[in-house]
Enzyme design. Structure first.
Site, mmCIF file in Angstrom:
data_model
loop_
_atom_site.group_PDB
_atom_site.id
_atom_site.type_symbol
_atom_site.label_atom_id
_atom_site.label_comp_id
_atom_site.label_asym_id
_atom_site.label_seq_id
_atom_site.Cartn_x
_atom_site.Cartn_y
_atom_site.Cartn_z
ATOM 1 C CB SER A 17 -0.896 0.032 1.242
ATOM 2 O OG SER A 17 -1.783 -1.061 1.261
ATOM 3 N NE ARG A 40 -0.022 4.733 10.235
ATOM 4 C CZ ARG A 40 0.652 3.603 10.160
ATOM 5 N NH1 ARG A 40 1.849 3.570 9.604
ATOM 6 N NH2 ARG A 40 0.145 2.490 10.644
ATOM 7 C CG HIS A 43 -2.549 3.272 4.539
ATOM 8 N ND1 HIS A 43 -2.944 2.870 5.801
ATOM 9 C CD2 HIS A 43 -2.466 2.149 3.798
ATOM 10 C CE1 HIS A 43 -3.074 1.560 5.816
ATOM 11 N NE2 HIS A 43 -2.786 1.090 4.621
#
Lengths: 209, 209
Positions: A17, A40, A43
């Site tokens: 990812s 992040r 994500h």
């Protein structure tokens, strides 16, 4: 035993990812901890175009990381934010605090003529000095934080201001970014939310991806 | 007492938000309960282009609403999903269940060679029949649900499948939409997440906006 082909290894899912995010997203405006934070956040929302709306003050990453390392409490406007913070990643068993369900909040909201989310910040006062503030839901909470600072409330170490929505969200984030009294991270516009906000904390708390 | 001008009335914020959403979003593909669900999902993410990625089976809204009314449990893959569900909106004090933190989950994950999020579904089995399933985080959980159905697990009343991310998210939602064994709601592509998933439940639970 199962017929479907998909990746079942959590660590491998994270690796792939983050690799896709770094391949697709324009992260040129960010480096070091800030880059890790933005990756992040992407994500958490699945959107690689997020960086264009992200703004951090130059002092944000250092201030927020240092606060967490010295054990600062993490003050969250919503339970979903608090719940999204991975406790095992925190460097100093930091307290994660959400006062929204405190029984004094409904009265405070009436008293201040504001939402419960904003009124709940009144119960942060004694923990506010040097804290990491995370607003991932309510624009009114972010506006009220600025009003509290105007009125002389103690200053947090850094503020993650990522409320989501259509009324006041963009304006409250713009107000934080222009305020300049505290290091800040915002996502301009309507996007935001508890998952992105918690993701930012999780990235700041620990360099492990 | 405060200097900033912003709307402090929570009910008014909701009214105006929903009004903006209905003015801007193309909701022509949805009516009745389904329209209400999509509007609330947009409210949770701040993105009026969401409808193009939303797909509900024709039987989804009725099946999910009926399940909640008869007291079906709400089985959530993530604590953030469970936390985002407004308990006071639920029509039958429905149980909201997330088994991710159960102490048996790490062993189950090793045993099944899968993520903890997927393994946690093994603990849903006795509540699965007629339940409302809500996957708002992990693609592996949604894939594993389909594997469990293949293996003869009891059928839920409806499945909200909105995991987010880059590895398996789009594929797991596509698999649910093509499966046809259970009424479903998905957001195709990478977008999704716990806030949208909880918003869908909150809209299904109660017509009050």
């Amino acid at each position: 035993m199962t017929s479907r082909a998909y990746i079942r290894d959590g660590a491998e899912i994270y690796r792939r990812s983050f690799s896709i995010i770094r391949a697709e997203a324009d992260l040129s405006g960010f480096s070091g901890t800030a880059e890790r934070v933005v990756v992040r956040m992407i994500h958490a929302c699945g959107m690689t175009d997020l960086p264009k709306d992200v703004e951090l003050s130059p002092d944000f990453a250092d201030a927020a990381e240092a606060a967490l390392k010295r054990g600062a409490p993490i003050l969250c406007d919503a339970k979903m934010v608090a719940n999204g913070i991975t406790r095992t990643r925190l460097p100093a068993e930091n307290d994660v605090i959400c006062t929204l369900d405190d029984q004094r909040v409904p009265d405070l909201a009436r008293q201040h003529g504001n939402t419960r989310s904003a009124a709940a910040l009144e119960l942060w006062r004694e923990r506010l000095d040097g804290a990491l503030v995370v607003v991932g839901n309510a624009p009114t909470a972010l506006f009220h934080l600025l009003d509290m600072l105007d009125a002389g409330a103690p200053k947090p170490a850094a503020v993650i201001g990522i409320p989501v929505g259509f009324i006041g969200a963009a304006e409250s984030k713009e107000a934080l970014a222009q305020d300049r009294r505290v290091p800040y991270l915002v996502v301009h516009g309507r996007r935001g939310g508890s998952a992105m906000a918690a993701a930012a904390v999780n990235a700041l708390a620990n360099p492990v991806e």
